[in-house]
Design an enzyme around this catalytic site. Structure first.
Site, PDB file in Angstrom:
ATOM      1  N   CYS A  39       0.836  -1.199   0.000  1.00 16.06           N
ATOM      2  CA  CYS A  39       0.000   0.000   0.000  1.00 16.06           C
ATOM      3  C   CYS A  39       0.872   1.251   0.000  1.00 16.06           C
ATOM      4  CB  CYS A  39      -0.912  -0.019   1.212  1.00 16.06           C
ATOM      5  SG  CYS A  39      -2.318   1.085   1.091  1.00 16.06           S
ATOM      6  N   LYS A  40       2.135   1.083   0.375  1.00 18.15           N
ATOM      7  CA  LYS A  40       2.987   2.261   0.535  1.00 18.15           C
ATOM      8  C   LYS A  40       4.003   2.386  -0.593  1.00 18.15           C
ATOM      9  CE  LYS A  40       2.693   2.603   5.569  1.00 18.15           C
ATOM     10  NZ  LYS A  40       2.006   3.898   5.642  1.00 18.15           N
ATOM     11  N   GLY A  79       2.655   8.553   6.693  1.00 19.68           N
ATOM     12  CA  GLY A  79       1.582   8.207   7.615  1.00 19.68           C
ATOM     13  C   GLY A  79       2.080   7.681   8.933  1.00 19.68           C
ATOM     14  N   ASP A  81       3.356   9.563  11.378  1.00 19.35           N
ATOM     15  CA  ASP A  81       2.933  10.509  12.395  1.00 19.35           C
ATOM     16  C   ASP A  81       1.700  11.237  11.924  1.00 19.35           C
ATOM     17  OD1 ASP A  81       6.236  10.779  12.413  1.00 19.35           O
ATOM     18  OD2 ASP A  81       5.281  10.510  14.351  1.00 19.35           O
ATOM     19  N   GLN A 175     -15.598   9.803   1.599  1.00 18.87           N
ATOM     20  CA  GLN A 175     -15.561   9.769   0.146  1.00 18.87           C
ATOM     21  C   GLN A 175     -15.523   8.334  -0.351  1.00 18.87           C
ATOM     22  OE1 GLN A 175     -11.694  10.624  -1.064  1.00 18.87           O
ATOM     23  NE2 GLN A 175     -12.286  11.393  -3.066  1.00 18.87           N
TER      24      GLN A 175
END
Lengths: 394, 394
Positions: A39-40, A79, A81, A175
């Site tokens: 995902c990163k 993501g 922090d 959303q």
């Protein structure tokens, strides 16, 4: 509401597509090809891409000291922090975080809980315990039939909403988009006074590192899916039994859905010097990021790895594809890694176990160093068994 | 910074991949298969899926009157309104909105500006003129090479950041993921006192409807891409020339990137009774949503359609595939549709043109009705020409 009742069972039944008139082979996890780390964006590439932001004039504004800190960490994408933004209204700051996950389990309701927990975990890592609003972001796969969508989406939303209600916040906006892959994410926002958050950059030589959840969530989630895939299962069945895998999956699922909120509350009580939450970059990846932003010249050394029972063996059996014992295995909604004064750490662990019935572990120390983290050569693996009646905690 | 200089030209040069050592055929718009409306889930399906949220206990809490309003509109996904959430700190509310777009143009820097503008537009529609923080959400297509990614992403981020700076807000956090398709989005947050936002549900019989940007952005963006596609171009070349299309595209691009902030400021000055911004559901779709949440028994009737020059003809020429004159054509970062007291509307339009050099139009009226909107049989089409020196406004 059906999901509510389900989770009050002592063991959660696996999600059964047929109960909802879906194909028995329906699997939520098949609506995205990437999991966990996937995902990163690779951390180094991201840092390069973020260069434009480094020059941001506001970073030089001495009155906006928080921006100095934010500037010290990548401000987009990681993501790790929550960001802290001073606002117009006296003394208050916005603490915000956005993250999202591809489906790592097949149970839509639990996925909603897990993602809600993962999103808020970034606030908890800053010691923030109150959340003022949650937005939910959902990508619905084009490959889903209308029927599948109409079954799955409300269950996901119920889980996300129930997770938010555990911290007394409503899901108030968001959303939904259409996309080849499914994903679920959210934005958590808290408007805080400066005493409501804990800056993560104060680790001191002599501190110890505490971890509040076991490692191995991704390994467990994969092992569970491999029960249906012979060639995969054959690779690990010598080291683990089907029941072990189901238990590990169960443990992983509840661990991922568990909020780090009590840990955040206790960070204040026991004077934590900083924390981060473990996610897609794995224990070592996030430990390095936390070490990298420290004010003091410190280094993190990790000696102990609490791992969901049998998952260390599974990771080895499949050619160490996860890098679990090297700290590389992606975690989903993992624990907080907290730098605590040595004399407070034991009390912190005892307190969290008393309040939640879940263990926390002292896994390493903070010593003089160059702001990096490492795991020692032969770390001690602590096998963390599944609870017999996990569900009762719900 | 290169992009800055580019937009200060009186006409913006098209993005040239070769300047950045990319393949001359590189097109940002090819990294997602859906455009405009495609980004959204069909409104009725979404409303069905959102049922779980309807029962939210908090909606019954009389002290949280804002939730009543939020409950009256779909709270996830539509992105028509910002949500309003009362917070712990005296009298303040969080006004937040999240949205995202697939690439509708090939210029990365302008795409960043357009998406930033589209995200904040949801705040402006509520009469909110101050934004306290922006998060940026970026999905990088797996199909992008590292080289393409490293060129395009910083340009996108610069555009997004420059857009934010126009309203004095920094982009302070966000998220980046890897996905088959590219998209760009964001979250805009404002912490407001109750006099800083305008509830959209007070339209009154006798009001008139004002629109602050012309329609036809999607048609113009498509027509421009068809310059490269013979069979497509042949369908429209009888009604439009290449130069017309380039001008329309130019106009659409700057219109999409233009902020609705002045309009939001003037909503307060001229006592607007409510507004929404025009996006993926088209003029009629958003007009219907706004009509649907009104407190009074009103209906919206639209007589005039301001359309980017020649785009009405293009829409007809390609078999009305966009439904532009029926109000169905998706818009990107469209204008605000505002319900204003009849006696104030003309002054509003004059004021906005004086301040921005852009026209606004009275397009319809509010009459007694059943909370729906309609466009009359033969609406008057107002051809809106491209500005000669659009860029000078930048």
């Amino acid at each position: 509401m059906e999901p509510r009742n389900e989770v009050s069972l002592s063991i959660r039944r696996p999600f059964d597509p047929q109960i909802h008139d879906l194909d028995p082979n329906f699997r939520l996890t098949r609506f995205a090809d990437l999991k966990g780390l996937g995902c990163k964006v690779p951390s180094d590439a991201l840092t390069r891409m973020l260069e434009p932001f480094r020059e941001d004039k506001s970073l030089l504004d001495s009155e906006q000291s928080h921006f100095q800190y934010v500037a010290a960490t990548p401000r987009i994408g990681i993501g790790m922090d929550a960001c802290i933004t001073p606002i117009r209204h006296g003394g208050l700051s916005l603490v915000q975080t956005a993250s999202c996950l591809y489906p790592i389990i097949d149970d839509p309701y639990m996925l909603g809980k897990i993602v809600g927990s993962a999103v808020m975990s970034n606030l908890f890592a800053m010691g923030v315990t109150e959340c003022d609003n949650m937005l939910m972001t959902l990508s619905i796969s084009q490959k889903m039939t209308d029927r599948e969508r109409d079954v799955v989406v409300p269950l996901i939303m119920s889980g996300f909403k129930d997770c938010a209600e555990e911290v007394g916040v409503t899901v108030n906006g968001g959303q939904t988009i259409v996309n080849p892959w499914m994903y679920l994410g959210g934005v958590a926002t808290s408007v805080c006074q400066s005493n409501e958050y804990i800056m993560p950059d104060n680790a001191m030589i002599g501190d110890v590192l505490v971890l509040t959840k076991p490692l191995g969530t991704l390994v467990a989630a994969n092992a569970y899916q491999w029960l249906d895939v012979n060639e995969k299962w054959n690779r690990i069945k010598l080291v683990v039994g089907e029941e072990d895998v189901r238990k590990a999956y169960q443990r992983a699922m509840f661990s991922m859905a568990r909020l780090n909120r009590i840990a955040a509350l206790l960070m204040h009580k026991y004077n934590a010097h900083g924390a981060t939450d473990i996610g897609g970059y794995g224990l070592l990846g996030h430990a390095n990021k936390l070490a990298g932003i420290q004010k003091n010249e410190v280094g993190f050394v990790i000696h102990n790895l609490p791992v969901i029972a049998k998952m260390a063996a599974v990771s080895k059996a499949c050619g160490n594809m996860f890098g679990l014992l090297q700290g590389h295995s992606a975690e989903t909604s993992g624990g907080l890694l907290i730098s605590l004064p040595r004399e407070q750490a034991a009390a912190f662990c005892k307190d969290i176990e008393k309040q939640e019935g879940y263990q926390a572990w002292i896994i390493g120390i903070v010593e003089k160093g160059n702001r990096t983290a490492r795991i020692i050569d032969k770390p001690r693996v602590i096998e963390v068994p599944a609870k017999d009646k996990e569900g009762e905690l719900w």
